[in-house]
Design an enzyme around this catalytic site. Structure first.
Site, PDB file in Angstrom:
ATOM      1  N   GLU A 472       0.991  -1.096   0.126  1.00  0.00           N
ATOM      2  CA  GLU A 472       0.158   0.078  -0.349  1.00  0.00           C
ATOM      3  C   GLU A 472       1.069   1.564  -0.367  1.00  0.00           C
ATOM      4  OE1 GLU A 472      -3.386  -0.150  -0.716  1.00  0.00           O
ATOM      5  OE2 GLU A 472      -4.029  -2.388  -0.474  1.00  0.00           O
ATOM      6  N   HIS A 475       1.296   2.151  -3.537  1.00  0.00           N
ATOM      7  CA  HIS A 475       0.602   2.620  -4.307  1.00  0.00           C
ATOM      8  C   HIS A 475       0.862   4.175  -3.717  1.00  0.00           C
ATOM      9  CE1 HIS A 475      -0.813  -0.731  -6.081  1.00  0.00           C
ATOM     10  NE2 HIS A 475      -1.506  -1.432  -4.951  1.00  0.00           N
ATOM     11  N   ASP A 546      -5.111  -5.146  -8.737  1.00  0.00           N
ATOM     12  CA  ASP A 546      -4.483  -4.393  -9.374  1.00  0.00           C
ATOM     13  C   ASP A 546      -4.186  -4.434 -10.669  1.00  0.00           C
ATOM     14  OD1 ASP A 546      -4.709  -3.331  -7.075  1.00  0.00           O
ATOM     15  OD2 ASP A 546      -2.292  -3.575  -6.742  1.00  0.00           O
TER      16      ASP A 546
END
Length: 676
Positions: A472, A475, A546
């Site tokens: 995360e 991202h 994703d």
């Protein structure tokens, strides 16, 4: 106090089980049949002759025959002997006979018993009177009595039973055929199921209850105005459109707009769903269409609203059961004929709603049937503000809640989504024992709707949690460092729904998207897998979501938007839904290979770009991941502290700068979701 209560109780009438002010039950004609049957049975069982008392032969022989008390004996149907006493002996047996309504008359019969067989009865009676003189012997009569009621009932009852079962089955079938409320029997199955709203039954929804949708409201307001004042348009030679089709995504207010038309118009309003025409019986759908327009013509001028018209309006010849006599096609053909056939329907205006306009038949969409297509799109910032004002009216709000703030946090939300946010916020506030609904309750509600239910008790190992944090953080890092990526608002590694981690963004409200913007978003989406590769030297299955998004985006850029130099400016997508590409691709195998190669090259290029961005910002990425491991939730302010302010940031970060308050906004579900 006791006297007052006593007086109150005296003044209050005894209503039994009835509530005060309750209306008595309505008279039902079936009650008459029930009363007649009860009276008939009463006559049978309580005849005016009274009822004799049952006895046996031994008592008759030893008492009545011996004492010469019997006047005569009547044998009925060779089964039962009825005893008639003499008038002089009646008082002797009076106490043993039935009393009251069922008491036998003085004339008799007074007793009865079952004889078994006639021969045995005659022999027993002869033996009992062997010593009697001839004039003292009892007179015996034989009589046959017909019970016509039982005989008739034995013949008719089976037929009544069959007819009753048949009637009950078809009544239930006809009641379940539609929501509009038919007559409730099999003979009305072809009748229209539409609900009629007129001066007797009005709808309370008006245009004031429909926030936003200014262009759509203007179109339907014109239809209502024409019905109220037709001379304003006809004096110039104009004609009102015969039909208007409301098209838009689910939850944008199409049905609500139709309800507002019903509330505003002073004309009859017929409302039904497209599925109400579909039935298990052949020809019922077309019959209901004919009956609907027949009723509409009788009440013209009027408005007919068909919700979810795609249930019967699907393009003909493309249904799965090809080659058969499709009931939906017959219904559609009848609808086309009624809307613009040889017969005129002056004064009948058709409103319809659907979110699948691409699959509707071309003949249904042409001018003369649905002259206008009113597009009801997702609300923009100003329209979301108006929608929030409508749904916030019944809530007790804290002073800190601002409508503008809520509208900014919900881009891409439909009107139904906003109503759900308001309701969920009220439920969360009540669950937490808050006296008023605060800002944090609304933010938690948006979290709940977008990401799903929070699962703090989900078992995750330390190694998995660390991998999720770096995923995360990847991202978040790339989205912060790329110009065209959406600004990040919140990153969490707390499991929600099926996701083990998620990142929320605040996307720009734009009508078109450039190639550079799509590539930056693709690179940001691949940042999670790239972060795993750099931090751990291997990859996991957590990037499945994703990869799905990236693959769809790449193929759309190449085969739909024409953003590939090698493939060229081609679009192999039919937005009308009327093409015949169902079984074959609209391009050759060579072109398909080229599209595959271009998609792979585009994804590989952005993945290498993500690796490079993360390698250049390795220190910041590591700090962000460790902070995420420590706090589980971080916000845009934390990224600004680590990487500095974005040079191309147009506005300030969303929210009030308080790191403890999550500011959440996204178009749909979380942009990046880590799943196993």
């Amino acid at each position: 106090m006791a006297d007052k209560n006593t007086n109150k109780n005296k003044q209050r009438p005894n209503l039994g089980n009835f509530r005060a002010g309750a209306k008595p039950p309505k008279f039902n004609p079936y009650w008459i049949y029930g009363i007649v049957i009860v009276l008939f049975l009463a006559v049978q069982y309580f005849s005016f002759g009274g009822g004799p008392v049952e006895t046996n032969w031994q008592e008759v022989k030893n008492t009545m025959v011996k004492n010469h008390d019997i006047s005569k004996i009547v044998v009925v149907n060779r089964e039962e002997a009825q005893i008639y006493l003499k008038e002089s002996s009646y008082e002797k047996y009076k106490d043993k006979l039935n009393k009251g309504f069922n008491a036998p008359s003085q004339m008799g019969p007074h007793y009865y018993y079952t004889i078994g067989s006639v021969d045995t009865f005659e022999e027993n009676l002869r033996n009992a009177q062997a010593e009697f003189a001839e004039n003292e012997k009892i007179t015996v009569e034989y009589k046959t009595v017909h019970n016509y009621f039982s005989e008739i009932l034995s013949w008719i009852f089976p037929f009544l039973l069959i007819i009753g079962i048949w009637w009950w089955i078809f009544r239930r079938m006809s009641k379940g055929t539609g929501g509009g409320g038919g007559a409730g029997n099999i003979f009305s199955v072809g009748k229209s199921q539409a609900k009629v709203f007129d001066k007797d039954s009005r709808v309370n929804t008006t245009f004031k209850d429909v926030a936003g949708l200014s262009e759509a409201k203007q179109e339907v307001e014109e239809i209502v105005e024409f019905l109220k004042n037709p001379s304003k348009y006809t004096k110039l030679g104009g004609k009102i459109p015969k039909g208007a089709l409301l098209v838009g995504p689910p939850g944008t207010g199409k049905t609500l707009l139709a309800k507002a038309v019903a509330g505003e118009a002073n004309v009859p309003f017929f409302s039904m769903s497209g599925s109400d025409f579909v039935e298990m019986f052949v020809g019922v759908g077309a019959s209901r269409v004919r009956d609907l327009f027949k009723q509409a013509k009788e009440k013209s001028p009027c408005i007919v609203f068909i919700d979810e018209i795609d249930a019967i309006g699907r393009a003909r010849g493309k249904n799965p059961n090809m080659g058969s006599n499709d009931e939906r096609e017959n219904t559609l053909n009848q609808l086309l004929t009624e809307m613009d056939g040889f017969d005129t329907n002056s004064g009948v205006i058709i409103l319809a709603a659907t979110n699948r306009a691409d699959i509707l038949d071309r003949a249904l969409m042409r001018a003369g049937r649905f002259d206008r297509q009113i597009h009801v799109e997702l609300p923009d910032l100003n329209e979301r503000r108006d929608i929030f004002k409508v749904h916030l009216r019944p809530l007790k709000l804290a002073e800190e809640v601002e409508v503008n703030f809520l509208a900014k946090q919900t881009p891409g939300f439909s009107g139904a989504d906003i109503a759900n946010v308001c309701n969920e916020a009220a439920l969360i506030a009540a669950r937490n024992n808050h006296e008023k609904v605060g800002k944090q309750d609304f933010l938690d509600a948006v979290d709940r709707i977008i990401g799903g239910l929070e699962k703090k008790n989900k078992i995750i190992s330390k190694e998995e949690k660390k991998r999720i944090a770096y995923h995360e953080a990847g991202h978040a890092t790339i989205s912060w460092l790329l110009e065209h990526a959406h600004p990040l608002v919140k990153v969490t590694i707390v499991p929600r729904g099926k996701a083990l981690g998620a990142a929320w963004y605040l996307p720009e409200e734009r009508s078109i998207t450039t190639k550079e913007q799509l590539l930056d978003e693709m690179c940001s989406t691949l940042g999670g897998r790239a972060a795993e590769q750099l931090a751990f030297g291997n990859i996991s299955s957590g990037a499945q979501n994703d990869l799905e998004k990236v693959t769809k985006t790449a193929y759309a850029m190449i085969s739909i938007y024409g953003m590939s130099d090698k493939v060229g400016n081609f679009s192999y997508y039919d937005s009308t839904g009327q093409s015949d590409f169902g079984f074959t691709k609209p391009y050759s195998e060579k072109t398909a290979e080229l599209i595959d190669a271009e998609a792979k090259a585009m994804i590989d290029e952005q993945y290498q770009r993500a690796l490079k961005v993360l390698a250049d910002a390795a220190e910041g990425h590591h700090q962000l991941a460790e902070k995420l491991l420590e706090r589980e939730v971080i916000f845009g302010e934390d990224l600004e502290q680590i990487f500095g302010k974005r040079p191309w940031q147009k506005d300030e970060l969303p929210g009030n700068g308080n790191a403890s308050t999550p500011e959440i906004g996204t178009e749909e579900k979380p942009k990046d979701v880590t799943q196993l």
